[in-house]
Enzyme design. Structure first.
Site, PDB file in Angstrom:
ATOM      1  N   GLY A  14       0.815  -1.208   0.000  1.00 20.13           N
ATOM      2  CA  GLY A  14       0.000   0.000   0.000  1.00 20.13           C
ATOM      3  C   GLY A  14       0.844   1.253   0.000  1.00 20.13           C
ATOM      4  CB  SER A  15       4.254   1.757  -0.753  1.00 17.40           C
ATOM      5  OG  SER A  15       4.438   0.762  -1.723  1.00 17.40           O
ATOM      6  CB  THR A  16       0.471   4.050  -4.659  1.00 21.33           C
ATOM      7  OG1 THR A  16      -0.813   3.774  -4.078  1.00 21.33           O
ATOM      8  CG2 THR A  16       1.007   2.802  -5.347  1.00 21.33           C
ATOM      9  N   GLY A  18       0.041   8.271   0.993  1.00 24.71           N
ATOM     10  CA  GLY A  18      -0.100   8.334   2.440  1.00 24.71           C
ATOM     11  C   GLY A  18       1.085   7.820   3.225  1.00 24.71           C
ATOM     12  CB  ILE A  19       1.203   5.938   6.435  1.00 21.00           C
ATOM     13  CG1 ILE A  19       0.544   6.992   7.337  1.00 21.00           C
ATOM     14  CG2 ILE A  19       2.255   5.153   7.221  1.00 21.00           C
ATOM     15  CD1 ILE A  19      -0.254   6.407   8.490  1.00 21.00           C
ATOM     16  CE1 TYR A 154      -8.205   1.327   9.890  1.00 24.58           C
ATOM     17  CE2 TYR A 154      -8.623   2.336  12.021  1.00 24.58           C
ATOM     18  CZ  TYR A 154      -7.794   2.120  10.947  1.00 24.58           C
ATOM     19  OH  TYR A 154      -6.548   2.694  10.923  1.00 24.58           O
TER      20      TYR A 154
END
Length: 264
Positions: A14-16, A18-19, A154
């Protein structure tokens, strides 16, 4: 303290944006070869270009796919069979009243937020242990400790990440592989920014006011009285990936601005 990861290979899920993007950038700046992952080739390419513009000499590659599925995890593993550092950052969130959360929502959140990390850690951590060095991280949340009433599903997945992280650390005792969970507090990521921006537009107020009102109403225990930046979270992730963090494992490390009212 000088962190040198020039001999290390890292994967950040999930590195495209934000964090995840901030962590990938931080690891690249420390010298690691970083694999960027995202759902589409276009998003992956954009993230690689963004990091390359800001980090001179960055060593980057990318893999596109849906890591919230078994097939997506298998595709990544086939493309990148081993790594030294695995940062399980992929995650989704959605404010929704408990009585409106359907079975499908629960299962989808568990697949994306929990099973994505389980599948990858199950594969990559074995190779790390065989080589005698490795770093596994789960990007959890302060919501895993203080379950938010507005998104119980969540929060539950973030608690599950804490359990997986500690259990895996126990399983890897004495191998030279550390496993830790990071607990960010409210952070000005792309997703959060878009959510607050929509509220600001609907209410006709500045974005900064929406952020202040959120902290005051929903996270009043915050000691910094603001949202954290993605870079503040990434700094902790880069440290935990370093040689210097070799004695930190099995931990849930907070970068939550003091939101969790606890002395440990």
């Amino acid at each position: 303290m000088h962190i040198d990861l020039s001999r290390r290979h890292a994967i950040v899920t999930g590195s495209t944006a934000g964090i995840g993007l901030a962590i990938a950038s931080g690891l690249a700046a420390a010298g690691a070869h970083v694999v960027i992952t995202g759902r589409t080739p276009a998003r992956v390419d954009e993230a690689i270009a963004s990091i390359a513009r800001n980090v001179g000499g960055a060593r980057l590659s990318g893999v596109a796919g849906d890591l919230g599925t078994r097939e997506g995890a298998e595709h990544l593993i086939a493309q990148v069979p081993q790594t030294d550092i695995l940062v399980n950052n992929l995650g989704i969130f959605e404010p929704k009243a408990f009585f409106e959360i359907a079975d499908e929502d629960w299962l989808h959140f568990f697949e994306v937020n929990v099973m994505s990390g389980v599948r990858l850690a199950r594969h990559y951590a074995q190779g790390m242990a065989q080589r005698g060095w490795g770093r596994v991280q789960f990007i959890s949340s302060e919501s895993g400790v203080q379950i938010p009433a507005e998104m119980v599903h969540y929060g539950t997945t973030k608690t599950a990440q804490l359990a997986v992280s500690r259990g895996l650390a126990e399983s890897l005792a004495g191998t030279g592989v550390t496993v830790n969970a990071i607990l960010p507090g409210p952070t000005r990521s792309e997703g959060v920014g878009d959510f607050f921006g929509k509220i600001a537009a609907e209410q006709g107020v500045p974005l900064e006011q929406v952020e202040r009102d959120f902290i005051a109403t929903h996270r009043p225990s915050s000691l910094i009285k603001r949202l954290a930046t993605v870079d503040e979270v990434a700094n902790l992730a880069v440290y935990l990936a370093s040689e210097q963090a070799s004695a930190t494992t099995g931990a849930a490390v907070r970068v939550d601005g003091g939101v969790v009212r606890s002395v440990v």
